[in-house]
Scaffold this motif. Structure first.
Motif, PDB file in Angstrom:
ATOM      1  N   UNK B  56       0.871  -1.180   0.000  1.00 57.15           N
ATOM      2  CA  UNK B  56       0.000   0.000   0.000  1.00 57.15           C
ATOM      3  C   UNK B  56       0.907   1.229   0.000  1.00 57.15           C
ATOM      4  N   UNK B  57       0.521   2.221  -0.764  1.00 55.97           N
ATOM      5  CA  UNK B  57       1.290   3.448  -0.803  1.00 55.97           C
ATOM      6  C   UNK B  57       0.856   4.321   0.375  1.00 55.97           C
ATOM      7  N   UNK B  59      -0.120   7.056   0.918  1.00 54.75           N
ATOM      8  CA  UNK B  59      -0.679   8.261   0.321  1.00 54.75           C
ATOM      9  C   UNK B  59      -2.199   8.177   0.305  1.00 54.75           C
ATOM     10  N   UNK B  91      -2.264  13.058  -2.697  1.00 53.01           N
ATOM     11  CA  UNK B  91      -2.246  13.068  -4.155  1.00 53.01           C
ATOM     12  C   UNK B  91      -3.574  13.644  -4.621  1.00 53.01           C
ATOM     13  N   UNK B 104     -11.184   8.239 -14.155  1.00 52.53           N
ATOM     14  CA  UNK B 104      -9.818   7.959 -14.582  1.00 52.53           C
ATOM     15  C   UNK B 104      -8.832   8.320 -13.473  1.00 52.53           C
ATOM     16  N   UNK B 105      -9.137   9.386 -12.744  1.00 55.86           N
ATOM     17  CA  UNK B 105      -8.289   9.734 -11.606  1.00 55.86           C
ATOM     18  C   UNK B 105      -8.311   8.626 -10.561  1.00 55.86           C
ATOM     19  N   UNK B 107      -8.922   5.575 -10.993  1.00 55.20           N
ATOM     20  CA  UNK B 107      -8.177   4.424 -11.501  1.00 55.20           C
ATOM     21  C   UNK B 107      -6.682   4.604 -11.263  1.00 55.20           C
ATOM     22  N   UNK B 108      -6.190   5.805 -11.554  1.00 53.12           N
ATOM     23  CA  UNK B 108      -4.772   6.063 -11.311  1.00 53.12           C
ATOM     24  C   UNK B 108      -4.427   5.855  -9.836  1.00 53.12           C
ATOM     25  N   UNK B 109      -5.267   6.389  -8.987  1.00 53.73           N
ATOM     26  CA  UNK B 109      -4.996   6.281  -7.551  1.00 53.73           C
ATOM     27  C   UNK B 109      -4.999   4.829  -7.110  1.00 53.73           C
ATOM     28  N   UNK B 110      -5.942   4.089  -7.621  1.00 45.44           N
ATOM     29  CA  UNK B 110      -6.011   2.674  -7.244  1.00 45.44           C
ATOM     30  C   UNK B 110      -4.768   1.938  -7.743  1.00 45.44           C
ATOM     31  N   UNK B 111      -4.342   2.286  -8.944  1.00 44.26           N
ATOM     32  CA  UNK B 111      -3.152   1.642  -9.484  1.00 44.26           C
ATOM     33  C   UNK B 111      -1.930   1.954  -8.634  1.00 44.26           C
ATOM     34  N   UNK B 112      -1.948   3.094  -7.995  1.00 40.91           N
ATOM     35  CA  UNK B 112      -0.836   3.450  -7.124  1.00 40.91           C
ATOM     36  C   UNK B 112      -0.980   2.800  -5.765  1.00 40.91           C
ATOM     37  N   UNK B 113      -2.076   2.155  -5.544  1.00 38.36           N
ATOM     38  CA  UNK B 113      -2.331   1.495  -4.272  1.00 38.36           C
ATOM     39  C   UNK B 113      -2.333   2.485  -3.112  1.00 38.36           C
TER      40      UNK B 113
END
Lengths: 332, 332
Positions: B56-57, B59, B91, B104-105, B107-113
């Motif tokens: 997990x990040x 963030x 973030x 889409x945002x 999704x990006x956040x989820x991809x960053x965990x």
DNA sequence: ACAGCCGATGTCAACGTTGACATGTGTCAA
DNA sequence: TTGACACATGTCAACGTTGACATCGGCTGT
């Protein structure tokens, strides 16, 4: 990823290839992978990817003094609008205008290995500690104010020229005694520049500079009080130049309270309700979004390998918006 | 890290121990490691750490409609003030009020965990796609408006009660015909709630609801036009309730242009220059910072393992600030 | 004197991903 | 028929860190 691979009966590497459009993959395999991805709800782990690929995070770190301030908020919006289409994420922190917080934020960003750093520097700071990073090729751009103790890229408003124009506007309407209300003098870059512009305008008009006409205050209340002091002078100004938006608001309030509709006023920085005031407020408007986009583009160009060691400076012009308050004639 | 270890003559693990105050390390070793760290300018790689440790990040992802809007900026500031002391990074992304960008945002956040997700949902969205994440234990909190299609934690202003109070204030000053100027009706949650508050107040006063007194506009200009229409009615309102800050500004502008100093006005949401207007604007003030901090604390409490499956809702009360414009008597 | 334990450090693998390189299979030209 | 080559996929290691467990020397208590 391993789960997806197992589901399809291939290796993780193949899944990776599908997801990154990298290398040749059989159409059928690609489809089966995609389906497994959907079925399992798999999402690639960006952290792991960033680590493996570049040792750089696909993110830009931005330090602003305050998020609630629409000026900096708009700057941030400008940055985001440039940075996102490039697949970069925006990481933000606010420094509350203190060098300490700013530095700790920057440390966090560096620890995250961001791809670029954008900083609205706080007044008291010293940025020499960033020289190594800059030398190592990390794009670093300062916004709204230049760095202290280090030559680095920066994007600022045309503060001096803007202030000059604003004051010249008052001069053109016949004013000869023009008060200056700014932030506390100390080290603040913008205040210094705008003050220079004020003096430029006076000098160009052949008018003497009178230190008594310069007052300061850090917030709206203090600026109000400063205006009251100016108006109480034995030989008071007939016009005021407010060098930032707190000063403008303070001046507006002070004039309204004193019911002085006869004092001309030009403010630096536009305000949302400026046109509704009595009289409507004439301002020198900055373009915060343009500052953000210009700075972001600078970062991207550095990222794309513009090598130039030399620090570059960009000025975003201001725009005089005449609405009434600056066009009042001198009252005596 | 390996370089530092080599420099000191130990293993990377020992360096790690020193840096994380983890496990016993000889005082002398610790000092030598620290010195080597300074000397080499080593900075631990947070990405690698996050990946190894938690997957997990450290963030929090925050989606707001617009960064330049001081309301959301202040919300973000509130979030940051809670989240940073816990060592979490913020973030941010802006959705421009569109469901597509929002998604889409996210999704990006989820991809960053990210460790938590905070969203000011855009009107048109449907958040069912987040159910899996929520079920998997990811803290998700919605701000300012509730989620659509999913029960989830959210923190909102007391919109209905605030609007009721604002309108009741006008009623208390003798008004019987009160116009409502809001955003476009469609699906916007806040508009709906505030409209309900308006009707609550009328009903409590035993007054009939007149559909002709309700007008809408999405931006300041449209709101101005809406006010003009209201004032041109055969039986026009003697007071106005503006249901958001664009509407307030539009109303102020319209009244100023029409030189109608006799129409009472209460706005929802405070404005920086409200007290300088003529007459000073009476408002129902929200507390954006409190929305941000409350939501952030909710995320943290979830992160600390408050397991409760049940979605919880928090209301931040509004505050009526009487300044003059709402206290005008009816003109007929 | 020896078991037991604690403090200081090391070893190894793993987190999730991808780069470098290897393998195997089929196609095509000589 | 054979060599070359493109394609499809696999294997292995590495990115920078830390968790689990191992090692080793010395100190304590009896």
């Amino acid at each position: 990823m391993a789960d997806v691979a197992r589901e399809v009966g291939v290796t993780a590497k193949t899944v990776s290839r599908v997801l990154n459009d990298d290398g040749p993959v059989a159409v059928e395999t690609r489809e089966r992978v995609m389906e497994a991805v959907r079925k399992l709800g798999y999402q690639p782990n960006l952290m792991a990817r960033n680590m493996r690929v570049g040792a750089r995070d696909a993110a830009i770190g931005l330090v602003i003094p305050e998020m609630g301030n629409p000026f900096f908020g708009t700057v941030a919006g400008g940055v985001e609008s440039v940075v996102r289409p490039r697949g970069l994420t925006l990481i933000v922190g606010s420094s509350s205008e203190t060098a300490e917080l700013e530095r700790s934020l920057v440390a966090t960003f560096l620890a995250r290995r961001v791809s670029g750093l954008m900083i609205v520097p706080s007044a008291a700071g010293d940025h020499r500690y960033l020289r190594a990073e800059r030398a190592a090729g990390l794009p670093i751009v300062f916004l709204d104010r230049p760095a202290v103790g280090m030559a680095a890229d920066h994007v600022v408003s045309g503060n001096r020229e803007g202030a000059r124009q604003g004051v010249a506007h008052l001069l053109a309407h016949g004013h000869r005694r023009i008060g200056f209300v700014g932030d506390l003098p100390a080290v603040l870059y913008t205040r210094r520049e705008r003050f220079q512009g004020y003096r430029d305008a006076l000098e160009a008009a052949g008018l003497p500079f009178d230190r008594a006409l310069v007052e300061s205050g850090h917030d709206q209340e203090a600026a109000s009080a400063a205006v009251v002091r100016l108006l109480a002078l034995p030989d008071p100004p007939t016009a005021l130049f407010a060098a930032n938006n707190f000063a403008s608001m303070g001046a507006v309030v002070a004039l309204a309270r004193a019911r002085r509709r006869d004092v001309a006023l030009v403010g630096f920085d536009d305000l949302p309700l400026a046109e509704v005031l009595e009289p409507p407020l004439t301002v020198v408007a900055q373009d915060p979004a343009a500052i953000g986009t210009a700075a972001a583009e600078l970062v991207l160009s550095r990222l794309d390998g513009r090598p130039s060691r030399a620090a570059c400076r960009e000025q975003i012009p201001t725009r005089l918006i005449a609405r009434g308050s600056g066009e009042l004639p001198p009252s005596r």
